[in-house]
Design a protein around this motif. Structure first.
Motif, PDB file in Angstrom:
ATOM      1  N   ASP A 185       0.840  -1.197   0.000  1.00  0.00           N
ATOM      2  CA  ASP A 185       0.000   0.000   0.000  1.00  0.00           C
ATOM      3  C   ASP A 185       0.878   1.251   0.000  1.00  0.00           C
ATOM      4  OD1 ASP A 185      -2.315   1.460  -0.028  1.00  0.00           O
ATOM      5  OD2 ASP A 185      -2.643   1.361   2.145  1.00  0.00           O
ATOM      6  N   PHE A 186       0.397   2.300  -0.619  1.00  0.00           N
ATOM      7  CA  PHE A 186       1.144   3.558  -0.698  1.00  0.00           C
ATOM      8  C   PHE A 186       0.178   4.681  -1.037  1.00  0.00           C
ATOM      9  CE2 PHE A 186       0.863   2.036  -5.013  1.00  0.00           C
ATOM     10  CZ  PHE A 186       0.575   3.181  -5.734  1.00  0.00           C
ATOM     11  N   ARG A 187       0.668   5.907  -0.889  1.00  0.00           N
ATOM     12  CA  ARG A 187      -0.028   7.089  -1.386  1.00  0.00           C
ATOM     13  C   ARG A 187       1.006   7.958  -2.095  1.00  0.00           C
ATOM     14  NH1 ARG A 187      -3.225   4.080  -0.044  1.00  0.00           N
ATOM     15  NH2 ARG A 187      -5.138   4.363   1.177  1.00  0.00           N
ATOM     16  N   LEU A 188       0.658   8.442  -3.268  1.00  0.00           N
ATOM     17  CA  LEU A 188       1.562   9.284  -4.055  1.00  0.00           C
ATOM     18  C   LEU A 188       0.904  10.619  -4.343  1.00  0.00           C
ATOM     19  CD1 LEU A 188       4.009   9.888  -5.970  1.00  0.00           C
ATOM     20  CD2 LEU A 188       2.678   8.757  -7.783  1.00  0.00           C
ATOM     21  N   LYS A 189       1.627  11.692  -4.095  1.00  0.00           N
ATOM     22  CA  LYS A 189       1.196  13.024  -4.508  1.00  0.00           C
ATOM     23  C   LYS A 189       2.131  13.510  -5.612  1.00  0.00           C
ATOM     24  CE  LYS A 189      -1.213  14.758  -0.418  1.00  0.00           C
ATOM     25  NZ  LYS A 189      -1.469  13.454   0.199  1.00  0.00           N
ATOM     26  N   ILE A 190       1.541  13.881  -6.749  1.00  0.00           N
ATOM     27  CA  ILE A 190       2.295  14.460  -7.855  1.00  0.00           C
ATOM     28  C   ILE A 190       2.027  15.953  -7.849  1.00  0.00           C
ATOM     29  CG2 ILE A 190       2.585  14.528 -10.353  1.00  0.00           C
ATOM     30  CD1 ILE A 190       1.899  11.589 -10.466  1.00  0.00           C
ATOM     31  N   VAL A 191       3.056  16.721  -7.504  1.00  0.00           N
ATOM     32  CA  VAL A 191       2.914  18.162  -7.305  1.00  0.00           C
ATOM     33  C   VAL A 191       3.491  18.885  -8.519  1.00  0.00           C
ATOM     34  CG1 VAL A 191       3.401  20.102  -5.776  1.00  0.00           C
ATOM     35  CG2 VAL A 191       3.181  17.785  -4.827  1.00  0.00           C
ATOM     36  N   GLY A 192       2.623  19.473  -9.304  1.00  0.00           N
ATOM     37  CA  GLY A 192       3.060  20.167 -10.507  1.00  0.00           C
ATOM     38  C   GLY A 192       1.951  20.185 -11.537  1.00  0.00           C
ATOM     39  N   ASP A 193       2.195  20.885 -12.616  1.00  0.00           N
ATOM     40  CA  ASP A 193       1.212  20.977 -13.686  1.00  0.00           C
ATOM     41  C   ASP A 193       1.945  20.949 -15.016  1.00  0.00           C
ATOM     42  OD1 ASP A 193      -1.266  21.151 -14.848  1.00  0.00           O
ATOM     43  OD2 ASP A 193      -1.870  22.943 -13.741  1.00  0.00           O
ATOM     44  N   GLY A 194       1.200  20.791 -16.096  1.00  0.00           N
ATOM     45  CA  GLY A 194       1.835  20.766 -17.401  1.00  0.00           C
ATOM     46  C   GLY A 194       0.956  20.122 -18.444  1.00  0.00           C
ATOM     47  N   GLU A 195       1.500  20.000 -19.629  1.00  0.00           N
ATOM     48  CA  GLU A 195       0.736  19.558 -20.793  1.00  0.00           C
ATOM     49  C   GLU A 195       0.200  18.134 -20.675  1.00  0.00           C
ATOM     50  OE1 GLU A 195       3.951  18.399 -24.038  1.00  0.00           O
ATOM     51  OE2 GLU A 195       4.674  20.031 -22.771  1.00  0.00           O
ATOM     52  N   LEU A 196       0.816  17.303 -19.826  1.00  0.00           N
ATOM     53  CA  LEU A 196       0.407  15.899 -19.733  1.00  0.00           C
ATOM     54  C   LEU A 196      -0.538  15.620 -18.565  1.00  0.00           C
ATOM     55  CD1 LEU A 196       3.703  13.935 -20.527  1.00  0.00           C
ATOM     56  CD2 LEU A 196       1.886  14.641 -22.078  1.00  0.00           C
ATOM     57  N   ARG A 197      -1.035  16.654 -17.913  1.00  0.00           N
ATOM     58  CA  ARG A 197      -1.824  16.403 -16.698  1.00  0.00           C
ATOM     59  C   ARG A 197      -3.022  15.489 -16.966  1.00  0.00           C
ATOM     60  NH1 ARG A 197      -3.732  20.533 -11.902  1.00  0.00           N
ATOM     61  NH2 ARG A 197      -4.960  18.992 -10.748  1.00  0.00           N
ATOM     62  N   LYS A 198      -3.841  15.819 -17.945  1.00  0.00           N
ATOM     63  CA  LYS A 198      -5.025  14.995 -18.213  1.00  0.00           C
ATOM     64  C   LYS A 198      -4.626  13.588 -18.633  1.00  0.00           C
ATOM     65  CE  LYS A 198      -9.398  14.799 -20.719  1.00  0.00           C
ATOM     66  NZ  LYS A 198      -9.249  13.347 -20.981  1.00  0.00           N
ATOM     67  N   GLN A 199      -3.602  13.484 -19.461  1.00  0.00           N
ATOM     68  CA  GLN A 199      -3.150  12.171 -19.923  1.00  0.00           C
ATOM     69  C   GLN A 199      -2.676  11.314 -18.754  1.00  0.00           C
ATOM     70  OE1 GLN A 199      -0.500  12.327 -23.323  1.00  0.00           O
ATOM     71  NE2 GLN A 199       0.552  10.460 -22.679  1.00  0.00           N
ATOM     72  N   LEU A 200      -1.948  11.916 -17.823  1.00  0.00           N
ATOM     73  CA  LEU A 200      -1.455  11.175 -16.662  1.00  0.00           C
ATOM     74  C   LEU A 200      -2.593  10.818 -15.706  1.00  0.00           C
ATOM     75  CD1 LEU A 200       1.832  13.178 -16.023  1.00  0.00           C
ATOM     76  CD2 LEU A 200       1.684  10.782 -16.744  1.00  0.00           C
ATOM     77  N   GLN A 201      -3.553  11.713 -15.565  1.00  0.00           N
ATOM     78  CA  GLN A 201      -4.716  11.406 -14.728  1.00  0.00           C
ATOM     79  C   GLN A 201      -5.508  10.241 -15.318  1.00  0.00           C
ATOM     80  OE1 GLN A 201      -6.346  15.431 -14.675  1.00  0.00           O
ATOM     81  NE2 GLN A 201      -5.973  15.569 -12.467  1.00  0.00           N
ATOM     82  N   ASP A 202      -5.661  10.240 -16.637  1.00  0.00           N
ATOM     83  CA  ASP A 202      -6.352   9.127 -17.301  1.00  0.00           C
ATOM     84  C   ASP A 202      -5.584   7.825 -17.108  1.00  0.00           C
ATOM     85  OD1 ASP A 202      -8.300  10.866 -18.164  1.00  0.00           O
ATOM     86  OD2 ASP A 202      -7.496  11.071 -20.201  1.00  0.00           O
ATOM     87  N   LEU A 203      -4.261   7.901 -17.225  1.00  0.00           N
ATOM     88  CA  LEU A 203      -3.428   6.709 -17.035  1.00  0.00           C
ATOM     89  C   LEU A 203      -3.577   6.179 -15.614  1.00  0.00           C
ATOM     90  CD1 LEU A 203      -1.217   4.724 -17.956  1.00  0.00           C
ATOM     91  CD2 LEU A 203       0.478   6.445 -17.280  1.00  0.00           C
ATOM     92  N   SER A 204      -3.548   7.071 -14.639  1.00  0.00           N
ATOM     93  CA  SER A 204      -3.699   6.671 -13.244  1.00  0.00           C
ATOM     94  C   SER A 204      -5.029   5.958 -13.019  1.00  0.00           C
ATOM     95  CB  SER A 204      -3.601   7.902 -12.337  1.00  0.00           C
ATOM     96  OG  SER A 204      -3.835   7.560 -10.991  1.00  0.00           O
TER      97      SER A 204
END
Length: 355
Positions: free
Chosen positions: A210-229
């Protein structure tokens, strides 16, 4: 000696912090240094927080070349001895001014100039413009010696280069960290291809703890990375916080920092993690190896999911044994001794005075 630091003004995140840190380091030693930016933006805003003398040229878009005359006039009127540019736009504008003034011109290379722009027609044109501009400078400060062969490849003499690592003001006291109830991870970076957060998400989807990850930042891939997650089933474990000026609380609430970049110079975020006593997993790019050892974290090859997974599993075991915190304290001790603002200031002045 009067020194002028020049930047487009739109830098955010690490680039902005590096520029402000070096100016603050020089000013602490009573060096006459000021900042000039072409646009009002994040760099000028941060400079104001620290009472750094700043001039905004009010450039109306990248093609507004009226700033060439304004910059030349500013240098002459203020009797500037050394101009230190940061970033392609500052390099280009200064290249149009350099032969018209007597000041010395130094360029700080924050990133690989061959990778600064997208691999399309516009990006290739901007890369060539930056390379032509760079060749006119007198000296180059590299934030990692690994950029030297890149500059030599584009035709710059190695005798015009020198490496100075980034630095920051560290806390005076050893940080006291907390062992969190759930293995807590943090990544602070722009959401762009070069930072490769996709590798981190895909690898975390394979672990059985088990883990928790926070990705702190913004940029052109935000939606793509959220979809991947979401597609990987990680939506309850991964939070995209967006960009934050003050990231201190995210470090304080984490057990481990992770940087999965394909390319870096000397990432300031590793020094920030060290300042909060957080050990790190980082890809072996740029000068990450100057900060991280087996005692303070894990270095892995870039774009290698298997090695990243091995490091994550090893870090998790250390977390279970409450052994990450001693690693983080060693990380703080090493970085605070070797990458202080005082050392940065002296190294910069040695360069400026040698010209």
């Amino acid at each position: 000696m009067k020194i002028l630091q020049v930047n487009a003004g739109t830098e955010n995140g690490g680039g902005r912090t590096i520029i402000i840190n070096l100016i603050r380091a020089l000013r602490k030693n009573n060096i006459d240094v000021q900042l000039l930016v072409f646009e009002k933006g994040p760099v000028a805003d941060w400079a104001a927080k620290y009472n750094i003398p700043t001039t905004v040229m009010n450039q109306e878009g990248r093609l507004d070349l009226r700033v060439v005359h304004r910059l030349r006039k500013f240098i002459v009127d203020n009797k500037i001895d050394v101009v230190n540019t940061h970033g392609p736009r500052a390099n280009f504008i200064m290249s149009l001014v350099s032969k018209k003034v007597k000041t010395k011109w130094v360029v700080t290379i924050h990133s690989n100039p061959l990778l600064d722009f997208s691999d399309n027609i516009k990006g290739k044109l901007l890369t060539q413009m930056n390379i032509r501009a760079l060749k006119k400078a007198e000296h180059f400060i590299l934030i990692t010696p690994k950029f030297q062969p890149v500059l030599e490849e584009i035709g710059i003499d190695k005798n015009r280069m020198g490496s100075i690592f980034n630095a920051m003001d560290f806390s005076e006291k050893l940080p006291q960290t907390v062992h969190h109830d759930v293995f807590s991870l943090v990544n602070v970076a722009r959401l762009t291809p070069v930072k490769n957060q996709a590798l981190l998400l895909k690898t975390l989807a394979q672990v059985d703890f088990d883990f928790r990850l926070k990705i702190v930042g913004d940029g052109e891939l935000r939606k793509q990375l959220q979809d991947l997650s979401r597609n990987l089933g990680l939506e309850t474990k991964v939070e995209f916080t967006g960009f934050h000026d003050d990231t201190s609380s995210y470090y304080q609430k984490s057990d481990l920092f992770i940087l999965t970049s394909n390319s870096e110079g000397f990432p300031l975020v590793l020094l920030e993690a060290a300042n909060f006593g957080i050990p790190a997993i980082a890809t072996d790019v740029g000068s990450c190896d100057q900060m991280i050892s087996d005692e303070t974290g894990w270095l892995i090859p870039p774009a290698n999911s298997d090695k990243l997974k091995e490091a994550l599993v090893a870090a998790y075991k250390k977390w279970q044994e409450d052994q990450l915190r001693p690693m983080g304290q060693k990380f703080y001790q090493y970085c605070s001794q070797n990458f202080s603002s005082q050392r940065l200031s002296q190294a910069l002045m040695d360069v400026y005075q040698s010209l």
